[in-house]
Design a protein around this motif. Structure first.
Motif, PDB file in Angstrom:
ATOM      1  N   GLY A  18       3.613  34.698   1.170  1.00 11.84           N
ATOM      2  CA  GLY A  18       3.942  35.386   2.407  1.00 11.84           C
ATOM      3  C   GLY A  18       2.815  35.482   3.408  1.00 11.84           C
ATOM      4  O   GLY A  18       2.930  36.216   4.400  1.00 11.84           O
ATOM      5  N   GLY A  19       1.709  34.775   3.194  1.00 12.61           N
ATOM      6  CA  GLY A  19       0.626  34.767   4.166  1.00 12.61           C
ATOM      7  C   GLY A  19      -0.365  35.894   4.007  1.00 12.61           C
ATOM      8  O   GLY A  19      -1.046  36.261   4.976  1.00 12.61           O
ATOM      9  N   GLU A  20      -0.486  36.439   2.801  1.00 15.54           N
ATOM     10  CA  GLU A  20      -1.497  37.450   2.516  1.00 15.54           C
ATOM     11  C   GLU A  20      -2.478  36.913   1.489  1.00 15.54           C
ATOM     12  O   GLU A  20      -2.192  35.953   0.766  1.00 15.54           O
ATOM     13  CB  GLU A  20      -0.860  38.733   1.975  1.00 15.54           C
ATOM     14  N   VAL A  21      -3.645  37.560   1.424  1.00 18.59           N
ATOM     15  CA  VAL A  21      -4.607  37.289   0.360  1.00 18.59           C
ATOM     16  C   VAL A  21      -4.789  38.567  -0.433  1.00 18.59           C
ATOM     17  O   VAL A  21      -5.066  39.630   0.136  1.00 18.59           O
ATOM     18  CB  VAL A  21      -5.958  36.805   0.931  1.00 18.59           C
ATOM     19  N   ILE A  22      -4.605  38.470  -1.739  1.00 19.91           N
ATOM     20  CA  ILE A  22      -4.820  39.603  -2.634  1.00 19.91           C
ATOM     21  C   ILE A  22      -6.315  39.770  -2.842  1.00 19.91           C
ATOM     22  O   ILE A  22      -7.018  38.814  -3.180  1.00 19.91           O
ATOM     23  CB  ILE A  22      -4.113  39.378  -3.980  1.00 19.91           C
ATOM     24  N   LEU A  23      -6.812  40.981  -2.625  1.00 23.53           N
ATOM     25  CA  LEU A  23      -8.237  41.290  -2.739  1.00 23.53           C
ATOM     26  C   LEU A  23      -8.464  42.173  -3.958  1.00 23.53           C
ATOM     27  O   LEU A  23      -7.989  43.306  -4.013  1.00 23.53           O
ATOM     28  CB  LEU A  23      -8.714  42.023  -1.476  1.00 23.53           C
ATOM     29  N   GLY A  24      -9.192  41.670  -4.932  1.00 28.43           N
ATOM     30  CA  GLY A  24      -9.504  42.444  -6.125  1.00 28.43           C
ATOM     31  C   GLY A  24     -10.801  43.194  -5.960  1.00 28.43           C
ATOM     32  O   GLY A  24     -11.882  42.601  -6.021  1.00 28.43           O
ATOM     33  N   GLY A  25     -10.707  44.503  -5.733  1.00 28.67           N
ATOM     34  CA  GLY A  25     -11.893  45.334  -5.585  1.00 28.67           C
ATOM     35  C   GLY A  25     -11.730  46.620  -6.348  1.00 28.67           C
ATOM     36  O   GLY A  25     -11.159  46.639  -7.444  1.00 28.67           O
ATOM     37  N   ALA A  26     -12.224  47.716  -5.796  1.00 29.21           N
ATOM     38  CA  ALA A  26     -12.038  49.011  -6.453  1.00 29.21           C
ATOM     39  C   ALA A  26     -10.544  49.322  -6.578  1.00 29.21           C
ATOM     40  O   ALA A  26     -10.081  49.868  -7.581  1.00 29.21           O
ATOM     41  CB  ALA A  26     -12.740  50.102  -5.649  1.00 29.21           C
ATOM     42  N   ASP A  27      -9.784  48.994  -5.538  1.00 32.98           N
ATOM     43  CA  ASP A  27      -8.326  48.947  -5.587  1.00 32.98           C
ATOM     44  C   ASP A  27      -7.907  47.500  -5.392  1.00 32.98           C
ATOM     45  O   ASP A  27      -8.714  46.645  -5.002  1.00 32.98           O
ATOM     46  CB  ASP A  27      -7.706  49.803  -4.469  1.00 32.98           C
ATOM     47  N   VAL A  28      -6.645  47.213  -5.653  1.00 30.69           N
ATOM     48  CA  VAL A  28      -6.105  45.899  -5.328  1.00 30.69           C
ATOM     49  C   VAL A  28      -5.397  46.022  -3.983  1.00 30.69           C
ATOM     50  O   VAL A  28      -4.477  46.829  -3.827  1.00 30.69           O
ATOM     51  CB  VAL A  28      -5.133  45.389  -6.405  1.00 30.69           C
TER      52      VAL A  28
END
Length: 381
Positions: free
Chosen positions: A188-198
């Motif tokens: 869908g045109g997003e990038v999942i960012l794995g950090g303190a939260d997702v």
């Protein structure tokens, strides 16, 4: 867990560059003609080893088909296959630059030098390719070097057009939070960012939404805030992203760590829809650095670090655990899920039967992988 990782990274020394390249060349020369000419239905295991080689391993024979030489110095070894199964992108040169290769020929087709002038940019494992294969994403952590100080700048998501080829420059960038490691692109045109939260960031507008609240979750004083750290997330075979975390459920208001129930949990994101589930999956009994799901049953997960383990998350049970000959960081499954490949840390990839976890083979590389990923590129017929 980040501190644990960095303290355990093997520091294998003594291999000469010439010797390593010669070994890789020998492995390529010994490949059969069938290995050298990829078919329409080809499955490659990809990883990186010192001093700077991207290894393309034929999973039908478990032999190195070819080794592509990376420019610059060794980096983190983070890599991501393109959706077409014909290209892969590697983070190299001391965690700063990105290189894209054609897997059949080792031809360098993309490069991006992220540092410029007095600003040094480091990327911590954060590489992703868009679902249509047109864009590459990195999370950049810039620092400006002054005469008497370092100035830490705002991290950002950088967007590159892969068609720009060599010496590509970002076409867009958006501010993001710190502590982001593994990322993945959704349909869908997003990038999942794995950090303190997702979180998920829209790569066109820069809008950010929370996918799974971990460090910021509100489950009350009965639960310990999760420790989440995705150094190695491998889910391309199921088009998913998995962020493991550790938490504890306290017995009472005293919050006594000794009497608490300790759990492994995960945030699991469906990359087709961008939707996620977050839950505890089995008791915390040993360290796991990466999780990968069985495509025949998504409730069956495999984990690796000092042990290789198999878990049924529907029952919250650990089904099987075997000791490994040394620490490993990353793992993958063959497309038919019959074999588990465990790599990273050292110079060997250990192959195991997925049913019994019995070791059935090994792939020797000409240098250690350190923090390198182990990924699968599948060329669909």
């Amino acid at each position: 867990m980040g501190a644990i990782l960095m303290s355990l990274i093997p520091k294998l020394r003594g291999l000469r560059v010439a010797g390593v390249l010669a070994a890789a060349a020998l492995a390529t020369a010994c490949a059969t003609p069938a290995q050298k000419s990829a078919t329409a239905d080809t499955e490659y295991l990809l990883t990186v080893s010192r001093p700077g080689l991207l290894h393309v391993i034929d999973m039908k024979t478990d032999r190195i088909a070819r080794s592509c030489e990376l420019p610059g110095k060794f980096g983190s070894g983070a890599l991501v296959p393109a959706p077409d199964g014909r290209h892969a992108f590697v983070l190299g040169n001391l965690w700063e630059d990105v290189y894209g290769f054609e897997l059949d020929t080792c031809k360098l087709v993309f490069s991006a030098r992220q540092s410029e002038g007095d600003v040094t940019v480091k990327t911590v494992q954060s590489l992703a390719v868009s679902a249509d294969g047109s864009e590459l994403y990195t999370v950049q952590n810039p620092v400006r070097r002054g005469a008497d100080r370092f100035e830490v700048l705002q991290p950002r998501l950088a967007v590159y057009r892969i068609a720009d080829g060599l010496d590509a420059k970002p076409v867009r960038s958006f501010p993001v939070k710190r502590r982001i490691t593994k990322i993945a692109a959704t349909a869908g045109g997003e990038v999942i960012l794995g950090g303190a939260d997702v979180e998920a960031i829209d790569v066109r507008s820069g809008a950010v939404r929370t996918v799974s609240a971990l460090a910021s979750w509100e489950r009350g004083p009965g639960w310990l805030t999760p420790d989440a750290f995705a150094m190695h997330s491998q889910g391309e075979h199921l088009n998913e992203y998995v962020m493991p975390y550790v938490t504890a459920k306290f017995a009472d208001d005293k919050q006594d760590m000794a009497s608490a129930e300790w759990w492994w949990g995960m945030s699991r994101v469906d990359l087709a829809t961008g939707k996620a589930e977050t839950r505890e999956i089995f008791p915390f009994e040993f360290v796991i650095f990466s999780l990968v799901a069985d495509p025949r049953d998504r409730n069956i997960l495999y984990g690796a670090f000092n042990t290789l383990s198999k878990h049924d998350i529907a029952k919250r049970e650990t089904l099987k655990v075997v000791e490994l000959d040394h620490t490993y960081y990353s793992l993958q499954l063959s497309r038919d899920a019959s074999r588990v490949y465990v790599g990273g840390a050292g110079s060997t990839i250990s192959i195991h039967d997925s049913g019994t976890l019995e070791k059935i083979g090994m792939i020797q590389l000409p240098g250690d992988m350190s923090t390198a990923d182990v990924r699968v590129a599948w060329r669909r017929p």
